[in-house]
Enzyme design. Structure first.
Site, mmCIF file in Angstrom:
data_model
loop_
_atom_site.group_PDB
_atom_site.id
_atom_site.type_symbol
_atom_site.label_atom_id
_atom_site.label_comp_id
_atom_site.label_asym_id
_atom_site.label_seq_id
_atom_site.Cartn_x
_atom_site.Cartn_y
_atom_site.Cartn_z
ATOM 1 N N HIS A 266 -16.618 -63.881 20.823
ATOM 2 C CA HIS A 266 -15.879 -62.928 21.661
ATOM 3 C C HIS A 266 -15.069 -61.949 20.782
ATOM 4 O O HIS A 266 -15.211 -60.731 20.894
ATOM 5 C CB HIS A 266 -14.951 -63.698 22.605
ATOM 6 C CG HIS A 266 -14.173 -62.830 23.537
ATOM 7 N ND1 HIS A 266 -14.557 -62.581 24.827
ATOM 8 C CD2 HIS A 266 -13.029 -62.124 23.368
ATOM 9 C CE1 HIS A 266 -13.695 -61.772 25.425
ATOM 10 N NE2 HIS A 266 -12.743 -61.476 24.543
ATOM 11 N N GLU A 267 -14.254 -62.507 19.911
ATOM 12 C CA GLU A 267 -13.393 -61.645 19.082
ATOM 13 C C GLU A 267 -14.214 -60.825 18.099
ATOM 14 O O GLU A 267 -13.873 -59.675 17.808
ATOM 15 C CB GLU A 267 -12.331 -62.476 18.352
ATOM 16 C CG GLU A 267 -11.402 -63.292 19.254
ATOM 17 C CD GLU A 267 -10.681 -62.462 20.318
ATOM 18 O OE1 GLU A 267 -10.531 -61.240 20.128
ATOM 19 O OE2 GLU A 267 -10.299 -63.043 21.359
ATOM 20 N N HIS A 270 -15.328 -57.732 19.747
ATOM 21 C CA HIS A 270 -14.280 -56.708 19.610
ATOM 22 C C HIS A 270 -14.289 -56.148 18.182
ATOM 23 O O HIS A 270 -14.147 -54.938 17.973
ATOM 24 C CB HIS A 270 -12.898 -57.323 19.885
ATOM 25 C CG HIS A 270 -12.615 -57.604 21.334
ATOM 26 N ND1 HIS A 270 -12.666 -56.630 22.303
ATOM 27 C CD2 HIS A 270 -12.243 -58.742 21.979
ATOM 28 C CE1 HIS A 270 -12.338 -57.159 23.490
ATOM 29 N NE2 HIS A 270 -12.092 -58.440 23.322
ATOM 30 N N GLU A 296 -13.825 -54.658 26.096
ATOM 31 C CA GLU A 296 -14.160 -55.989 26.597
ATOM 32 C C GLU A 296 -15.670 -56.136 26.790
ATOM 33 O O GLU A 296 -16.214 -57.245 26.690
ATOM 34 C CB GLU A 296 -13.414 -56.253 27.910
ATOM 35 C CG GLU A 296 -13.497 -57.675 28.418
ATOM 36 C CD GLU A 296 -12.642 -58.675 27.635
ATOM 37 O OE1 GLU A 296 -11.914 -58.260 26.705
ATOM 38 O OE2 GLU A 296 -12.718 -59.878 27.961
#
Lengths: 497, 497
Positions: A266-267, A270, A296
């Site tokens: 997830h990170e 980003h 996102e």
């Protein structure tokens, strides 16, 4: 050189100076979360306040407004770098200067107290402790919306701060389609999950092994460790603290490697966005992310569309089993099923891919009712619990597991939640488009090759920075603005197919 | 309120703002050494340049000079806080403003190139590559000394930057006593070392075990981990990056635990000083270290007088053996002998306690000859090698092991080396005094109790900040200025006794 060009150069220099101050503050904030000893807190707060205050003051100076006006007179070519930067500077300048400093300071103080009260309220699960603070936050938020101005709803002025160009009306339409669709997808998805024990993957996963495996995965998808790193924090985040410096964090559960793995995916999603922004435009809109909903989408795309796919585990199972011998006893399909288990639960941040957006639907509806004045804060718990029962079939018995679970409102962030769902919708829409334009992707993802996908995203999204408004970017990339349709198809196909 | 008092308050506010900027830069520099990914370097350099430039500009403003002059008119009571701060602000302001910005910038550029050239020269062991840069550094340094002004020797103006109040004359006297004394102590010390194999303690010491043991020792001597931490870097250092935030670094050799242990004791000695400064005076002279020679006395005191004593290993041997089972086969006396092995060697930073100051004597003499114009840079290698042979009995065959080993001159730091020996002299002098005033210390150190010693140092040295000039502080604490006598007695007693 015409005088307008000189104005532009001056603005550019000012923007870069402001970015320098803000990024120094970001670096100190990162340090605060990762390394700082506790007794350093009061002075660190002073350092951060000074740096942020200086950055704010330098950007909101009257002179900056004059320079922007001069640039607007110049009529730069619509597609030019200059036009995009000036458009965004105008938006940011107006937003930063339309609210009187007195109101900003009042909000700052109110937030600080509200966060403290929220912590106590959540701990004791007593909404009454938080209610008076929520009242103040709501009242100040409405005053700020009035300062910013809006078309249909004061909510428009709020969501604009996180997702420029988005409106309550557009969101209402998306959520009206999304809500019943997810409710209809849910039962079969839950039924399918019953075949997979909830603790199937529970085991012994040493932190060092998790770190080594996560790093391999992050490197494979293209996160550049020469310009970034991964550290440990309670609340994972991604922060770009300068050109060539993007830092992720995650947390480790020694019994469950999937928490840190999907946290890192997830990170790192980003992070790929931040690392893919044009370095030469650092500190200007062209070198900055366009909106939270687009940001996102990048984290969700890598976490869910890539990371929770059957293709992912087909490729990564043998590598994972080298790091975690316990995984040898599972097939890739079993692991895929385990990381896609759907089961309604109370806490948003622990929700599965299907129910997640129902958590957001609820929050969006409550925010809208509050901001537009149809719901009083005293009625929030009852409203929450009733709607939660309808949407997820669970009875909320403690506000700590209900309307008190998130810090956002206490921080003054009303209008933020919707961007999580926008991220999911955008991710589905972008991934669908990528698969259409790059048919080889299907095969590549099974072989753990991510360069085609990353390059496509870099070209279409990352490298664009804020050249186009978020919805224009979606239109340019996928042929339509953000819609619910593709996420609905994706979920139906994946969880009912 | 008299106008002078208002001036003082303004100065105080300015000093605190400058400290805020400098400490933010210090925090970013710490991050650069410990965590920063390589591609972040160019932008980090921009951030640091901006912060340092702003700090410099805000402190050297004409207004600051006027405020200092107004405070000087006020005649604060000589022993007051205000008098001490104003005295130091004057010194710092004059030093920062007497050199024209053009010359400062020229030095900055020259240093940057000189460091690059020095690295290449050391790598190839070719002094000729470095010589033209040393010429420029020396010429600019002399010009700066002329700007600052001096009494007897231009060297006085240089050492003043590191050790305010110190002079070439005073140092020459100390070194004239120290040099023959050490030369006379050396032969018997070397002979005694012959009984201890050089690789006695060589073994297998996992880094995690070293970290755990070092932390126990650092906590025992009083380093506050609630206001500090220890990280890993190639070149160990101690940096206070804000009130309540002091960070040490060390490096680990898995075959030799003593490198990181004595590294940590050294840096924690610096750290105890920084943590013992009055927090309420942070950012002002009263809350700042007084000189490098006093700072180094704190690191040397804990590293050598405490850490390399028989008492230390009497107490710590069983604890160390828990972390490093290999140490069980040695007695405390054997370990003490091993960590006190005297043996002339080429590299200063690896030198033992006896020969260390001979390395400094040589550098001091060369600096003085260069600055006062009696030695040309072309003759430095020959001078070095000849004197090194006389002092240490070793023949230098490579300049990389001789006059090219240290970065200091390339960085423009001429007049710095002497403070290392001042640190050793001050440490011996302070420790002697502490033992006289606190006779219980002898027994406490054997039992691994350090609070009496730490409190004494905090009261006499740390908490004083820059209230007194360095030599006044030595006089107040020990009854005399820095002298060589006590270090000579200490070495003779320890290594010939």
């Amino acid at each position: 050189m015409p005088p307008q060009l000189a104005s532009y150069k001056k603005l550019l220099a000012r923007a870069r100076e402001v970015a320098l101050l803000s990024s120094a503050a970001d670096a100190l904030s990162w340090d605060q979360e990762t390394n700082m000893p506790p007794k350093a807190l009061p002075y660190r707060a002073e350092q951060l306040a000074w740096l942020s205050g200086q950055a704010h003051r330098r950007f909101t100076a009257k002179k900056v407004g004059e320079l922007i006006a001069e640039c607007e007179q110049h009529n730069f070519a619509p597609e030019s770098d200059e036009a995009a930067n000036v458009r965004e500077w105008r938006r940011l300048y107006d937003r930063a200067t339309k609210v009187p400093p007195r109101l900003v300071e009042k909000m700052e103080r109110t937030r600080a107290h509200a966060r403290e009260a929220w912590r106590a309220a959540r701990e004791q699960s007593r909404f009454q402790l938080f209610k008076p603070h929520l009242d103040k936050i709501l009242s100040l938020t409405r005053q700020m919306a009035d300062c910013w101005g809006y078309g249909q709803s004061p909510y428009d002025a709020l969501v604009e701060g996180y997702e420029p160009g988005m409106t309550a009306g557009a969101l209402r339409k998306m959520f009206a389609e999304l809500r019943p669709a997810i409710v209809s997808i849910l039962p079969a998805a839950v039924e399918r999950a019953a075949a997979v024990p909830a603790d199937l993957l529970r085991g012994n996963y040493p932190v060092a092994a998790q770190q080594a495996f996560n790093r391999k995965v992050a490197e494979a998808i293209g996160f550049d460790f020469g310009a970034g790193r991964i550290d440990t924090t309670t609340h994972p985040f991604c922060s770009r603290i300068g050109a060539g410096d993007c830092r992720l964090t995650t947390r480790y559960n020694p019994q469950d490697f999937t928490q840190s793995l999907y946290g890192v995916l997830h990170e790192a999603g980003h992070g790929l966005y931040e690392q893919g922004l044009a370095q030469e435009h650092f500190g200007t809109p062209l070198g900055s992310a366009v909106s939270l909903g687009i940001h996102e989408s990048q984290s969700r795309l890598w976490e869910n569309h890539v990371g929770r796919s059957a293709a992912f585990w087909e490729h990564w199972h043998p590598v994972a089993a080298e790091h975690f011998p316990e995984l040898k006893k599972f097939s890739p399909a079993q692991i895929t099923a385990a990381v896609n288990r759907v089961s309604p639960s109370f806490i948003r941040v622990e929700a599965d891919q299907v129910t997640y957006d129902l958590h957001i639907v609820l929050r969006f509806e409550i925010e809208l009712e509050l901001v537009e004045g149809r719901l009083g804060t005293a009625d929030v718990p009852a409203y929450w619990n009733e709607q939660f029962g309808r949407l997820l079939g669970l009875k909320v018995t403690r506000d700590a597991d209900g309307c008190l679970q998130d810090i956002h409102w206490a921080g003054g962030a009303i209008g933020y939640f919707a961007t999580y769902t926008l991220g999911n919708l955008n991710a589905a829409q972008l991934m669908r488009r990528a698969l259409q334009e790059r048919p080889e992707l299907d095969e590549e993802l099974k072989r753990g090759r991510y360069q085609t996908l990353r390059s496509w995203l870099r070209e279409k999204i990352h490298g664009q920075g804020s050249r186009h408004r978020a919805q224009d970017l979606m239109r340019l990339t996928t042929g339509e603005p953000t819609v619910s349709l593709h996420q609905i198809h994706y979920l139906r196909n994946k969880f009912n197919g």
